[in-house]
Structures are given as C-alpha cells and as structure tokens.
Scaffold this motif. Structure first.
Motif, PDB file in Angstrom:
ATOM      1  N   ALA A   1      43.980  -3.927  32.439  1.00  0.00           N
ATOM      2  CA  ALA A   1      45.032  -3.167  31.743  1.00  0.00           C
ATOM      3  C   ALA A   1      44.770  -1.661  31.831  1.00  0.00           C
ATOM      4  O   ALA A   1      45.701  -0.861  32.011  1.00  0.00           O
ATOM      5  N   GLN A   2      43.511  -1.271  31.719  1.00  0.00           N
ATOM      6  CA  GLN A   2      43.180   0.159  31.803  1.00  0.00           C
ATOM      7  C   GLN A   2      43.480   0.710  33.207  1.00  0.00           C
ATOM      8  O   GLN A   2      43.996   1.818  33.353  1.00  0.00           O
ATOM      9  N   TRP A   3      43.169  -0.079  34.223  1.00  0.00           N
ATOM     10  CA  TRP A   3      43.476   0.365  35.586  1.00  0.00           C
ATOM     11  C   TRP A   3      44.984   0.455  35.796  1.00  0.00           C
ATOM     12  O   TRP A   3      45.491   1.346  36.467  1.00  0.00           O
ATOM     13  N   THR A   4      45.707  -0.484  35.191  1.00  0.00           N
ATOM     14  CA  THR A   4      47.172  -0.453  35.317  1.00  0.00           C
ATOM     15  C   THR A   4      47.729   0.815  34.685  1.00  0.00           C
ATOM     16  O   THR A   4      48.672   1.426  35.205  1.00  0.00           O
ATOM     17  N   THR A   5      47.131   1.223  33.572  1.00  0.00           N
ATOM     18  CA  THR A   5      47.572   2.461  32.916  1.00  0.00           C
ATOM     19  C   THR A   5      47.389   3.659  33.842  1.00  0.00           C
ATOM     20  O   THR A   5      48.273   4.518  33.945  1.00  0.00           O
ATOM     21  N   VAL A   6      46.272   3.721  34.534  1.00  0.00           N
ATOM     22  CA  VAL A   6      46.022   4.842  35.457  1.00  0.00           C
ATOM     23  C   VAL A   6      47.024   4.804  36.606  1.00  0.00           C
ATOM     24  O   VAL A   6      47.608   5.826  36.990  1.00  0.00           O
ATOM     25  N   ARG A   7      47.240   3.594  37.133  1.00  0.00           N
ATOM     26  CA  ARG A   7      48.203   3.470  38.245  1.00  0.00           C
ATOM     27  C   ARG A   7      49.584   3.907  37.791  1.00  0.00           C
ATOM     28  O   ARG A   7      50.314   4.584  38.511  1.00  0.00           O
ATOM     29  N   SER A   8      49.940   3.494  36.580  1.00  0.00           N
ATOM     30  CA  SER A   8      51.258   3.847  36.053  1.00  0.00           C
ATOM     31  C   SER A   8      51.395   5.368  35.920  1.00  0.00           C
ATOM     32  O   SER A   8      52.426   5.940  36.301  1.00  0.00           O
ATOM     33  N   GLY A   9      50.359   6.012  35.399  1.00  0.00           N
ATOM     34  CA  GLY A   9      50.400   7.469  35.247  1.00  0.00           C
ATOM     35  C   GLY A   9      50.546   8.167  36.589  1.00  0.00           C
ATOM     36  O   GLY A   9      51.408   9.031  36.761  1.00  0.00           O
ATOM     37  N   ALA A  10      49.718   7.751  37.550  1.00  0.00           N
ATOM     38  CA  ALA A  10      49.754   8.393  38.868  1.00  0.00           C
ATOM     39  C   ALA A  10      51.098   8.148  39.550  1.00  0.00           C
ATOM     40  O   ALA A  10      51.689   9.066  40.129  1.00  0.00           O
ATOM     41  N   ALA A  11      51.593   6.926  39.448  1.00  0.00           N
ATOM     42  CA  ALA A  11      52.875   6.593  40.083  1.00  0.00           C
ATOM     43  C   ALA A  11      54.003   7.397  39.437  1.00  0.00           C
ATOM     44  O   ALA A  11      54.905   7.895  40.122  1.00  0.00           O
TER      45      ALA A  11
END
Ligand code: HEC
Length: 162
Positions: free
Chosen positions: A75-85
């Motif tokens: 979930a934490q990695w998904t948050t980073v991906r979401s921010g960058a995207a």
C-alpha cells in the motif's frame, strides 16, 4: 511551347482567385473545462501529489539516532506510485490552453516535470528507495526551474516549492 508554359502558370493562378471562399469558421472551443486557477492547481493537485513522493523516502535524525524512512508495504508503494503518476500527468494539464503562459519555455518546464515524475514512478515500480529519492530531487529542481522563471515572487522561501 512558350504559350503552353504561360498557360500552365496562369491556370493555377486563376484558380486561386476564381473561388474566393469565405474564411473558415473558428475552431470549436475545446471540450475541457478547467476549474482551478494556477495557484489552486499547484496547492490542490501538484503539491500534495509531489509530497507523496518526497515524504516517502527520507532520513530522520534525532537523539535516538538515524532513522531511514522508506515504503515497506504494498500500500505504501502504491501511494508513491500514485503521487508520481499524478504529478507526471498533472504536468500535462499545465500545458492546456488558458494555463500555459507561453508555447515554448513554459511547455519545456512542464515537460521536465512530467519526465522527472515519470522517473519517480519507474523507481517506485522497481521499489527502489534510493532511485525514488534521486528522482524526487530532480522533480524538485523541475518545480524550482519553473518558479524561478514564472513565479519569481515565490523564490525567497523554501515554502515556495514544498
Ligand atoms: C510549468 C511551471 C510550473 C511548474 C513545473 C511548477 N509550478 Fe508551482 N507554480 C507555478 C506558478 C506560475 C506559480 C504562481 C501561481 C500564482 O501565484 O498565481 C506556482 C505556484 C506554486 C505554489 C504556491 C501557491 C501559492 O501559495 O501561491 C506552490 C506550493 C507550488 N507552485 C508547488 C509546485 C510544486 C511542488 C511543483 C513541482 C512538483 C511545481 N509547483 C511545479 C508554475 C509551476
């Protein structure tokens, strides 16, 4: 021969004048409808998304010692991906008519933000904290570059970017 040549030249020229068409209608208004001014766009879209990247990997130093923060769970990695995207695609929205301040340097500055955020996205996909950190730094420079050129009033504070 000469006469033929002259005719060949005259005929297309006449064609140009013969059909004086009415001017083409103006292009239809674009279907998009922006609702935020630039300042709101920065505060509500770009900045919070960038923070998801910047806050994800950092070093906290305190009396207790040094703590390395990095995403651990899916979930934490998904948050980073979401921010960058979000930053990468939102930078495209900076290019919309009505938002873009010009067609050249502004576009390049926005493109730089997309490119650096895409790097952060790839780093997050690879679950590579050091690469996320490095790409985050490049993203920061992309923000700063545009602010220096187009938002000089923000430059004296670190809050201008973060
Ligand atoms: C293509 C140009 C451009 C890029 C890239 C850009 N900004 Fe901005 N930003 C602006 C402009 C112009 C303003 C000033 C808007 C105004 O005051 O009307 C601004 C203002 C801001 C503000 C201040 C809003 C306020 O309180 O006045 C913040 C925060 C901000 N940007 C964050 C960021 C972050 C974070 C990034 C990078 C992830 C970034 N910006 C990238 C053009 C850009």
């Amino acid at each position: 021969m000469r006469a033929t040549l002259r005719l060949l030249i005259l005929v297309p020229a006449l064609g140009l004048f013969a059909c004086s068409e009415p001017p083409p209608p103006p292009p239809p208004a674009p279907p998009f409808h922006t609702i935020l001014d630039l300042k709101q766009f920065m505060l509500l879209v770009i900045d919070p998304a960038a923070d998801l990247v910047w806050d994800s990997v950092k070093t906290i130093m305190s009396k207790k010692g040094t703590e390395e923060i990095a995403p651990k769970t899916e979930a934490q990695w998904t948050t980073v991906r979401s921010g960058a995207a979000t930053v990468a695609e939102a930078a495209n929205l900076l290019m919309l008519d009505g938002r873009a301040r010009d067609k050249k340097e502004w576009m390049a500055a926005a493109r730089r933000l997309t490119d650096t955020a895409e790097k952060a996205l790839k780093a997050a996909e690879a679950k590579d904290p050091a690469a996320v950190f490095a790409a985050g730094g490049e993203m920061y420079e992309a923000c700063r570059g545009c602010h220096q050129r187009y938002a000089a009033h923000l430059n004296n504070t670190t809050e201008a970017v973060k």
